[in-house]
Structures are given as C-alpha cells and as structure tokens.
Design a protein around this motif. Sequence first.
Motif, PDB file in Angstrom:
ATOM      1  N   ILE A 152     -18.493   5.717   5.139  1.00 25.18           N
ATOM      2  CA  ILE A 152     -18.309   4.985   3.880  1.00 25.18           C
ATOM      3  C   ILE A 152     -16.850   5.056   3.425  1.00 25.18           C
ATOM      4  N   TYR A 153     -16.194   6.211   3.645  1.00 24.79           N
ATOM      5  CA  TYR A 153     -14.785   6.328   3.284  1.00 24.79           C
ATOM      6  C   TYR A 153     -13.956   5.351   4.113  1.00 24.79           C
ATOM      7  N   GLY A 213       2.094   8.657  -2.352  1.00 29.55           N
ATOM      8  CA  GLY A 213       3.425   8.087  -2.122  1.00 29.55           C
ATOM      9  C   GLY A 213       4.170   7.822  -3.424  1.00 29.55           C
ATOM     10  N   GLU A 214       3.468   7.294  -4.420  1.00 31.13           N
ATOM     11  CA  GLU A 214       4.095   7.047  -5.716  1.00 31.13           C
ATOM     12  C   GLU A 214       4.501   8.346  -6.388  1.00 31.13           C
ATOM     13  N   ALA A 216     -10.848   0.322   4.349  1.00 32.72           N
ATOM     14  CA  ALA A 216     -10.677  -1.011   4.937  1.00 32.72           C
ATOM     15  C   ALA A 216     -10.752  -2.089   3.855  1.00 32.72           C
ATOM     16  N   GLU A 217     -11.639  -1.910   2.877  1.00 36.60           N
ATOM     17  CA  GLU A 217     -11.827  -2.916   1.820  1.00 36.60           C
ATOM     18  C   GLU A 217     -10.768  -2.822   0.723  1.00 36.60           C
ATOM     19  N   ARG A 218     -10.443  -1.608   0.305  1.00 35.21           N
ATOM     20  CA  ARG A 218      -9.603  -1.405  -0.887  1.00 35.21           C
ATOM     21  C   ARG A 218      -8.233  -0.820  -0.596  1.00 35.21           C
ATOM     22  N   GLY A 219      -7.995  -0.389   0.610  1.00 32.38           N
ATOM     23  CA  GLY A 219      -6.751   0.290   0.932  1.00 32.38           C
ATOM     24  C   GLY A 219      -6.916   1.791   0.720  1.00 32.38           C
ATOM     25  N   ASP A 220      -5.980   2.549   1.220  1.00 31.77           N
ATOM     26  CA  ASP A 220      -6.048   4.005   1.110  1.00 31.77           C
ATOM     27  C   ASP A 220      -5.427   4.423  -0.218  1.00 31.77           C
ATOM     28  N   VAL A 221      -6.226   4.369  -1.273  1.00 31.26           N
ATOM     29  CA  VAL A 221      -5.750   4.641  -2.625  1.00 31.26           C
ATOM     30  C   VAL A 221      -5.141   6.038  -2.739  1.00 31.26           C
ATOM     31  N   PRO A 222      -5.785   7.098  -2.221  1.00 32.39           N
ATOM     32  CA  PRO A 222      -5.146   8.411  -2.327  1.00 32.39           C
ATOM     33  C   PRO A 222      -3.759   8.451  -1.677  1.00 32.39           C
TER      34      PRO A 222
END
Length: 56
Positions: free
Chosen positions: A7-8, A24-25, A13-19
């Motif tokens: 699921i991760y 990075g920010e 794949a759907e939302r991008g690697d938010v963490p």
Amino acid sequence: MFQETPIYSRLVAERGDVPQVVRGEAERIQRDLGRLIAMNPQAPLGGQHYRPQAAH
C-alpha cells in the motif's frame, strides 16, 4: 527504517514520496538558515522585530 508495504508503494506511485519531499525541504531550510546565521553572527538573541517609522 521500516519495510515498505504494497500500500505504501502504491501511495508513493499515486501521490509521490511525501516524506522524502518534506525531508528535502527541511534540509534546504536548514541550509538557508545556516547561511543566514553565519552572515550575521552578532544578531541579538530572539531576533530583531521590524518597526516601521512614522511618516513625517
């Protein structure tokens, strides 16, 4: 850290690697702040507040 689950992988794949984006920010902000602090080592603790002068 942890073992990826299907699921991760699908969420990445759907939302991008938010963490990873947040990490990075945070690193970019830390670098920027480090440069600002290095530029003005005599700044008072707690910062300095902007106080506009009254127009004459």
